[in-house]
Structure formats: C-alpha cells, structure tokens
Design a protein around this motif. Sequence first.
Motif, PDB file in Angstrom:
ATOM      1  N   SER A  21     -17.293 -14.803   2.187  1.00 39.79           N
ATOM      2  CA  SER A  21     -16.415 -14.620   1.021  1.00 39.79           C
ATOM      3  C   SER A  21     -15.000 -14.213   1.426  1.00 39.79           C
ATOM      4  CB  SER A  21     -17.009 -13.575   0.069  1.00 39.79           C
ATOM      5  OG  SER A  21     -17.091 -12.318   0.721  1.00 39.79           O
ATOM      6  N   ALA A  22     -14.825 -13.684   2.636  1.00 43.91           N
ATOM      7  CA  ALA A  22     -13.497 -13.235   3.066  1.00 43.91           C
ATOM      8  C   ALA A  22     -12.659 -14.372   3.666  1.00 43.91           C
ATOM      9  CB  ALA A  22     -13.621 -12.100   4.076  1.00 43.91           C
ATOM     10  N   CYS A  23     -13.256 -15.200   4.514  1.00 41.56           N
ATOM     11  CA  CYS A  23     -12.474 -16.224   5.220  1.00 41.56           C
ATOM     12  C   CYS A  23     -12.869 -17.645   4.865  1.00 41.56           C
ATOM     13  CB  CYS A  23     -12.565 -16.022   6.730  1.00 41.56           C
ATOM     14  SG  CYS A  23     -14.201 -16.385   7.419  1.00 41.56           S
ATOM     15  N   ALA A  24     -13.936 -17.826   4.108  1.00 42.14           N
ATOM     16  CA  ALA A  24     -14.456 -19.123   3.660  1.00 42.14           C
ATOM     17  C   ALA A  24     -15.092 -19.943   4.786  1.00 42.14           C
ATOM     18  CB  ALA A  24     -13.390 -19.931   2.939  1.00 42.14           C
ATOM     19  N   SER A  25     -15.340 -19.347   5.957  1.00 40.01           N
ATOM     20  CA  SER A  25     -16.036 -20.055   7.024  1.00 40.01           C
ATOM     21  C   SER A  25     -17.464 -20.363   6.578  1.00 40.01           C
ATOM     22  CB  SER A  25     -16.096 -19.217   8.299  1.00 40.01           C
ATOM     23  OG  SER A  25     -14.806 -19.051   8.854  1.00 40.01           O
ATOM     24  N   VAL A  26     -17.931 -21.574   6.940  1.00 37.94           N
ATOM     25  CA  VAL A  26     -19.287 -21.998   6.591  1.00 37.94           C
ATOM     26  C   VAL A  26     -20.107 -22.057   7.870  1.00 37.94           C
ATOM     27  CG1 VAL A  26     -20.697 -23.867   5.627  1.00 37.94           C
ATOM     28  CG2 VAL A  26     -18.469 -23.317   4.614  1.00 37.94           C
ATOM     29  N   PHE A  27     -21.362 -21.621   7.779  1.00 39.63           N
ATOM     30  CA  PHE A  27     -22.249 -21.571   8.936  1.00 39.63           C
ATOM     31  C   PHE A  27     -23.548 -22.312   8.670  1.00 39.63           C
ATOM     32  CE2 PHE A  27     -19.797 -17.616   8.749  1.00 39.63           C
ATOM     33  CZ  PHE A  27     -19.071 -17.747   9.919  1.00 39.63           C
ATOM     34  N   PHE A  28     -23.939 -23.127   9.659  1.00 39.36           N
ATOM     35  CA  PHE A  28     -25.262 -23.727   9.699  1.00 39.36           C
ATOM     36  C   PHE A  28     -25.648 -23.835  11.157  1.00 39.36           C
ATOM     37  CE2 PHE A  28     -28.440 -26.958  10.147  1.00 39.36           C
ATOM     38  CZ  PHE A  28     -29.319 -26.623   9.138  1.00 39.36           C
ATOM     39  N   ARG A  30     -27.704 -21.048   8.942  1.00 38.98           N
ATOM     40  CA  ARG A  30     -27.185 -19.964   8.113  1.00 38.98           C
ATOM     41  C   ARG A  30     -27.003 -18.678   8.917  1.00 38.98           C
ATOM     42  NH1 ARG A  30     -30.009 -19.620   3.372  1.00 38.98           N
ATOM     43  NH2 ARG A  30     -29.315 -17.516   3.115  1.00 38.98           N
ATOM     44  N   GLU A  31     -26.092 -17.882   8.473  1.00 35.93           N
ATOM     45  CA  GLU A  31     -25.837 -16.561   9.068  1.00 35.93           C
ATOM     46  C   GLU A  31     -26.049 -15.544   7.953  1.00 35.93           C
ATOM     47  OE1 GLU A  31     -25.601 -13.664  11.082  1.00 35.93           O
ATOM     48  OE2 GLU A  31     -24.877 -15.303  12.323  1.00 35.93           O
ATOM     49  N   ASP A  32     -26.893 -14.569   8.191  1.00 34.68           N
ATOM     50  CA  ASP A  32     -27.203 -13.602   7.139  1.00 34.68           C
ATOM     51  C   ASP A  32     -26.802 -12.169   7.470  1.00 34.68           C
ATOM     52  OD1 ASP A  32     -28.370 -15.402   5.225  1.00 34.68           O
ATOM     53  OD2 ASP A  32     -30.112 -15.542   6.528  1.00 34.68           O
ATOM     54  N   THR A  33     -26.208 -11.934   8.647  1.00 31.61           N
ATOM     55  CA  THR A  33     -25.872 -10.549   8.993  1.00 31.61           C
ATOM     56  C   THR A  33     -24.380 -10.274   9.024  1.00 31.61           C
ATOM     57  OG1 THR A  33     -26.037 -11.057  11.354  1.00 31.61           O
ATOM     58  CG2 THR A  33     -28.011 -10.183  10.292  1.00 31.61           C
ATOM     59  N   HIS A  34     -23.577 -11.177   9.627  1.00 30.05           N
ATOM     60  CA  HIS A  34     -22.132 -10.932   9.718  1.00 30.05           C
ATOM     61  C   HIS A  34     -21.395 -12.259   9.905  1.00 30.05           C
ATOM     62  CE1 HIS A  34     -23.426 -11.153  13.901  1.00 30.05           C
ATOM     63  NE2 HIS A  34     -22.206 -11.575  14.169  1.00 30.05           N
ATOM     64  N   CYS A  35     -20.137 -12.271   9.555  1.00 27.32           N
ATOM     65  CA  CYS A  35     -19.313 -13.463   9.733  1.00 27.32           C
ATOM     66  C   CYS A  35     -19.072 -13.672  11.222  1.00 27.32           C
ATOM     67  CB  CYS A  35     -17.983 -13.311   8.997  1.00 27.32           C
ATOM     68  SG  CYS A  35     -16.911 -14.755   9.172  1.00 27.32           S
ATOM     69  N   ARG A  36     -19.310 -14.892  11.711  1.00 25.58           N
ATOM     70  CA  ARG A  36     -19.125 -15.194  13.134  1.00 25.58           C
ATOM     71  C   ARG A  36     -17.683 -15.563  13.473  1.00 25.58           C
ATOM     72  NH1 ARG A  36     -24.587 -18.372  12.908  1.00 25.58           N
ATOM     73  NH2 ARG A  36     -23.259 -20.129  12.419  1.00 25.58           N
ATOM     74  N   ASN A  37     -16.823 -15.643  12.495  1.00 27.78           N
ATOM     75  CA  ASN A  37     -15.412 -15.945  12.743  1.00 27.78           C
ATOM     76  C   ASN A  37     -14.773 -14.697  13.354  1.00 27.78           C
ATOM     77  OD1 ASN A  37     -12.646 -16.316  12.617  1.00 27.78           O
ATOM     78  ND2 ASN A  37     -12.658 -17.130  10.534  1.00 27.78           N
ATOM     79  N   PRO A  38     -14.316 -14.767  14.621  1.00 31.29           N
ATOM     80  CA  PRO A  38     -13.783 -13.568  15.272  1.00 31.29           C
ATOM     81  C   PRO A  38     -12.502 -13.038  14.631  1.00 31.29           C
ATOM     82  CG  PRO A  38     -13.472 -15.497  16.672  1.00 31.29           C
ATOM     83  CD  PRO A  38     -14.299 -15.932  15.500  1.00 31.29           C
ATOM     84  N   GLY A  39     -11.792 -13.851  13.859  1.00 30.54           N
ATOM     85  CA  GLY A  39     -10.573 -13.401  13.212  1.00 30.54           C
ATOM     86  C   GLY A  39     -10.790 -12.875  11.809  1.00 30.54           C
ATOM     87  N   CYS A  40     -12.036 -12.773  11.386  1.00 34.46           N
ATOM     88  CA  CYS A  40     -12.336 -12.355  10.017  1.00 34.46           C
ATOM     89  C   CYS A  40     -12.756 -10.887   9.983  1.00 34.46           C
ATOM     90  CB  CYS A  40     -13.465 -13.220   9.459  1.00 34.46           C
ATOM     91  SG  CYS A  40     -13.972 -12.794   7.779  1.00 34.46           S
ATOM     92  N   PRO A  41     -12.253 -10.138   9.000  1.00 35.98           N
ATOM     93  CA  PRO A  41     -12.671  -8.739   8.871  1.00 35.98           C
ATOM     94  C   PRO A  41     -14.105  -8.615   8.355  1.00 35.98           C
ATOM     95  CG  PRO A  41     -11.246  -9.342   7.043  1.00 35.98           C
ATOM     96  CD  PRO A  41     -11.271 -10.506   7.977  1.00 35.98           C
ATOM     97  N   GLY A  42     -14.667  -9.698   7.901  1.00 34.70           N
ATOM     98  CA  GLY A  42     -16.045  -9.690   7.390  1.00 34.70           C
ATOM     99  C   GLY A  42     -16.068  -9.661   5.880  1.00 34.70           C
ATOM    100  N   GLY A  43     -16.998 -10.399   5.352  1.00 36.95           N
ATOM    101  CA  GLY A  43     -17.166 -10.453   3.909  1.00 36.95           C
ATOM    102  C   GLY A  43     -18.623 -10.707   3.590  1.00 36.95           C
ATOM    103  N   GLU A  44     -18.915 -10.819   2.324  1.00 37.11           N
ATOM    104  CA  GLU A  44     -20.278 -11.119   1.902  1.00 37.11           C
ATOM    105  C   GLU A  44     -20.600 -12.558   2.282  1.00 37.11           C
ATOM    106  OE1 GLU A  44     -22.963 -11.389  -2.164  1.00 37.11           O
ATOM    107  OE2 GLU A  44     -20.851 -10.857  -2.314  1.00 37.11           O
ATOM    108  N   LEU A  45     -21.799 -12.774   2.796  1.00 34.62           N
ATOM    109  CA  LEU A  45     -22.254 -14.119   3.150  1.00 34.62           C
ATOM    110  C   LEU A  45     -23.091 -14.666   2.001  1.00 34.62           C
ATOM    111  CD1 LEU A  45     -23.104 -13.306   6.827  1.00 34.62           C
ATOM    112  CD2 LEU A  45     -21.224 -14.737   6.023  1.00 34.62           C
ATOM    113  N   VAL A  46     -22.625 -15.762   1.432  1.00 31.87           N
ATOM    114  CA  VAL A  46     -23.242 -16.339   0.239  1.00 31.87           C
ATOM    115  C   VAL A  46     -23.879 -17.677   0.615  1.00 31.87           C
ATOM    116  CG1 VAL A  46     -22.795 -17.153  -2.101  1.00 31.87           C
ATOM    117  CG2 VAL A  46     -21.477 -15.239  -1.167  1.00 31.87           C
ATOM    118  N   GLU A  47     -25.109 -17.893   0.163  1.00 36.71           N
ATOM    119  CA  GLU A  47     -25.777 -19.167   0.430  1.00 36.71           C
ATOM    120  C   GLU A  47     -25.056 -20.303  -0.285  1.00 36.71           C
ATOM    121  OE1 GLU A  47     -30.249 -19.747   0.703  1.00 36.71           O
ATOM    122  OE2 GLU A  47     -29.809 -20.646  -1.262  1.00 36.71           O
ATOM    123  N   VAL A  48     -24.877 -21.422   0.430  1.00 35.62           N
ATOM    124  CA  VAL A  48     -24.259 -22.608  -0.150  1.00 35.62           C
ATOM    125  C   VAL A  48     -25.058 -23.835   0.255  1.00 35.62           C
ATOM    126  CG1 VAL A  48     -21.911 -21.693  -0.256  1.00 35.62           C
ATOM    127  CG2 VAL A  48     -22.656 -22.884   1.792  1.00 35.62           C
TER     128      VAL A  48
END
Length: 141
Positions: A21-28, A30-48
């Motif tokens: 939710s913070a940086c809009a990075s998408v993961f597959f 899926r990632e359920d613990t933390h944002c893997r984008n090293p430049g992101c402060p972290g946000g909620e991970l929402v299923e898409v």
Amino acid sequence: MVAGWFAGDGNDFRLLGTRCSACASVFFPREDTHCRNPGCPGGELVEVALSRRGRVWSYTDSRYRPPSPYVTDPELSWEPRALIAVELAAERIVVLGQSVPGVTVADLTVGMEVEVVPGVLNEDAEKIWTTWHWRPTGVTA
C-alpha cells in the motif's frame, strides 16, 4: 497446490499476489510479512489478482525431471516441458511457469501473448494437485 497462490477456475482462474500500500510494488509469489522493495518504508500488503494475460519475456525447455514438489515416476517416460517467463505489464513483474501440455519452445516467440490457465501438477486416485500453466492466446489445448 500452494494455498493462496491462485484461485478460481476456467475464465475466472487468476494468480494471486500482494501489493504494498505504500509503494505499490506487486509480488508473486505473494509476500505476507514485509515489502521487499528496499526503498520502501513498508506498508500493508494487500492481496491482488494478477493480470490473466501477459507477453512472453523469455522461454526455454526443461530437459530434466523436476525436483519436488513435482512428483514423477522414474519408471515412466518423461517429456521436456516449455518453461515461460511472462511479463505482466500492469504489475511490472515477470512470472515463470510451465506451458500447457502440447506447447513446445517451437510454438513460442518473445512478445507473443499468453494467458494463465489452471493445470495439473499431479494426481492420484484420491486427489488432483492444481498449478498454473501459460497458454498462447487463441489455443484451446
């Protein structure tokens, strides 16, 4: 089947990822613990649900029996399968998967459109294990 990686069937079959939710990075996967984008402060991970269609980014064939979780009987003959890396433009990611049975590297070209469809990982008398396959659009195999 890996729980939470895909859902639906037929034309409703979709791979499931997560979006930060913070940086809009998408993961597959899926990632359920933390944002893997090293430049992101972290946000909620929402299923898409990911795009059903994408374009072949690269491909090859597998010339060996795959390791676990794939189940193969060494007594039976084994046929190579095409492996396809598919770019999902909307998500800005590349997802790897097998082709549908019958589609070989000779049938593929970089840039061609493919769609995700349900496939069979393994089956026995009691259960069918589901996975995903990539199928060139317009093919009904």
